[in-house]
Design an enzyme around this catalytic site. Sequence first.
Site, PDB file in Angstrom:
ATOM      1  N   ASP A 217      65.226  45.339  32.089  1.00 59.54           N
ATOM      2  CA  ASP A 217      64.013  44.479  31.700  1.00 59.54           C
ATOM      3  C   ASP A 217      62.909  44.342  32.766  1.00 59.54           C
ATOM      4  OD1 ASP A 217      63.172  42.203  29.680  1.00 59.54           O
ATOM      5  OD2 ASP A 217      63.105  41.078  31.557  1.00 59.54           O
ATOM      6  N   GLU A 273      78.107  57.657  39.903  1.00 59.06           N
ATOM      7  CA  GLU A 273      79.529  57.551  40.311  1.00 59.06           C
ATOM      8  C   GLU A 273      80.452  57.578  39.260  1.00 59.06           C
ATOM      9  OE1 GLU A 273      79.812  53.868  42.404  1.00 59.06           O
ATOM     10  OE2 GLU A 273      78.207  54.467  44.019  1.00 59.06           O
TER      11      GLU A 273
HETATM   12  C1  GLC Z   1      60.707  41.597  28.693  1.00 68.62           C
HETATM   13  C2  GLC Z   1      61.568  41.172  27.332  1.00 68.62           C
HETATM   14  C3  GLC Z   1      60.964  39.866  26.788  1.00 68.62           C
HETATM   15  C4  GLC Z   1      60.901  38.527  28.190  1.00 68.62           C
HETATM   16  C5  GLC Z   1      60.329  39.355  29.488  1.00 68.62           C
HETATM   17  C6  GLC Z   1      60.907  38.371  30.580  1.00 68.62           C
HETATM   18  O1  GLC Z   1      59.357  41.904  28.618  1.00 68.62           O
HETATM   19  O2  GLC Z   1      61.582  42.228  26.649  1.00 68.62           O
HETATM   20  O3  GLC Z   1      61.577  39.496  25.787  1.00 68.62           O
HETATM   21  O4  GLC Z   1      60.430  37.607  27.619  1.00 68.62           O
HETATM   22  O5  GLC Z   1      60.766  40.468  29.732  1.00 68.62           O
HETATM   23  O6  GLC Z   1      62.140  38.573  30.849  1.00 68.62           O
END
Ligand code: GLC
Length: 568
Positions: A217, A273
């Site tokens: 993310d 790993e």
């Molecule tokens: C990313 C995710 C989104 C979230 C953001 C903050 O863009 O896809 O859904 O709100 O990160 O974590």
Amino acid sequence: MTAASGTRDRSTDWWRDAVVYQVYPRSFADSDGDGLGDIPGLISRLDHLQELGVDAVWISPFYSSPLHDGGYDVADYRSIDSRLGSLADVDALIEQAHARDIRIIMDIVPNHTSSEHPWFVEALASEPGSAAWDRYIVREGRGPDRETPPNNWRSVFHGRGWSHVRDTEGNPTGYWYLHLFDTTQPDLNWDNPEVRAEFRDILRFWFDRGIDGFRIDVAHGLVKEEGLPDFDYSAEDEGARADMFDEDLAHSPFWDQDGVHEIYRDWRRVADEYEPPRIFCGETWVPNPVRLARYQRPDELHTSFNFDYLMAGWDADRMRRSIDETIAQHAAVGAPPTWVLSNHDVVRHRTRLAPGFDNETRLTCEVDDERGLARARAATLFTMALPGSMYLYQGEELGLPEVRDLSPDDRQDPAWHRSGGTDGTRDGCRVPIPWSGTTPSYGFGPADASWLPQPADWADLTVDSELGVEGSTLEFYRSALRTRRAEDSLGEGLLAWLDAPEGVLAFTRPGTESGVTVVLNLTDAPVHLPNSWGTSVLVESGDEVAVLDDDGREHLVIGGETAVWLRA
Ligand code: GLC
């Protein structure tokens, strides 16, 4: 060019041309009737994914979370939200998916924790300047009373990007913590070795349990520019819309800093790993394919989302430019491109590509929904034939449109609330999946309601109503994915453009014996295809493919807003 598909070891290289299906777990399938999708629900629907023909499932976060941002606010990276299941359920999911030859990719959220994470709770009970606060990004405020935030950074979800650090009585301390997203998502300090060590450990925790990889993310956001300088927001302010993923924002002191690459080199060593090596896919909102490919250098991430292509819209020139640049930049680092048209953060592509759709007025503009579906199917078929791997988002195989008329009370996207209802429209693509029946919750779960309400007119969009029905979107996806798997020319490999009329994109994918020609007609008029492109149809997105007599010879005509795969 990278290795031809025939010479590869699929047990380790599967990701190079995989079709990965994104599950948004709270909206996929509800096993216990609380209106919220869960892991046992997902397990019960694995047959659907196997029959659809996907290689892997990426599951959005299911960790313990107060759900201020749909689970992207993680309170504990090693436990499961009890509403969604348990660790034992995840173990069962891994086992049952693997038994069906489906890989499991989890979602890791390293840019920020939830404010309910023990680290942040500990920080709140500590003095600014303490070791507990050093795990987050904290600075003194500006001005005599330190009443002005340390810089002008904004939250992606609107409003300022800093909040007061308060003492135990709730009074501002003169210190501020950074949150590029919601106030409940404090940004971690990746200069702190403890943060780095903790995430290495989290990776191992899940890799040891048998997951095949992670989607990362906000992968482009972890490192902030030295000194945290102000950012010039004038382009955004003048621009039509301050969007979550605004391109102008991509060049900024908080995104895509060179320092992030060292983190992924470190993570790659951990993934390597394992046997087979685990893989990463980065969520990298960067301005162009040149910046994107840097994340795919051989000792970094295996793949990243290619949002440049997603943003190209229904525009032949932009699509072609994006494809060419993406392929060239990825070839330079020896990585396969990825392609995606929808996910849980963007308007579903049936609606986004529809005539009439306008990003400014996305909730209220009138769209031609039927043509939107035709375009979405055509764009999908075309995209599935591009070299590399493909990401699908749950429900697109049913042709689901964006739900645009959710009531303000039902909306959950933090950006909706932080923007006073002018942005944060991400709930509309997160409405639970309709499986069967004619009324909500359409087999989503035992209850007749779900956490986001489903529209009353989805009876014809359920899995059951489309299964086995010729021409349905579900059968169309199944046949396209079957063909993609069977044709050795599809997936990774070469692409050669064909000269095509204006508004038409055509290429061939050469195979060892025979290849595939792929045509996308973006115009609304039929086009005649030269016989040299092929005359036998493998898959078509519309039902307007016809063999016509012209000067005594037969050739193919495809309808407007249609795509086709031909035997080359
Ligand atoms: C990313 C995710 C989104 C979230 C953001 C903050 O863009 O896809 O859904 O709100 O990160 O974590």
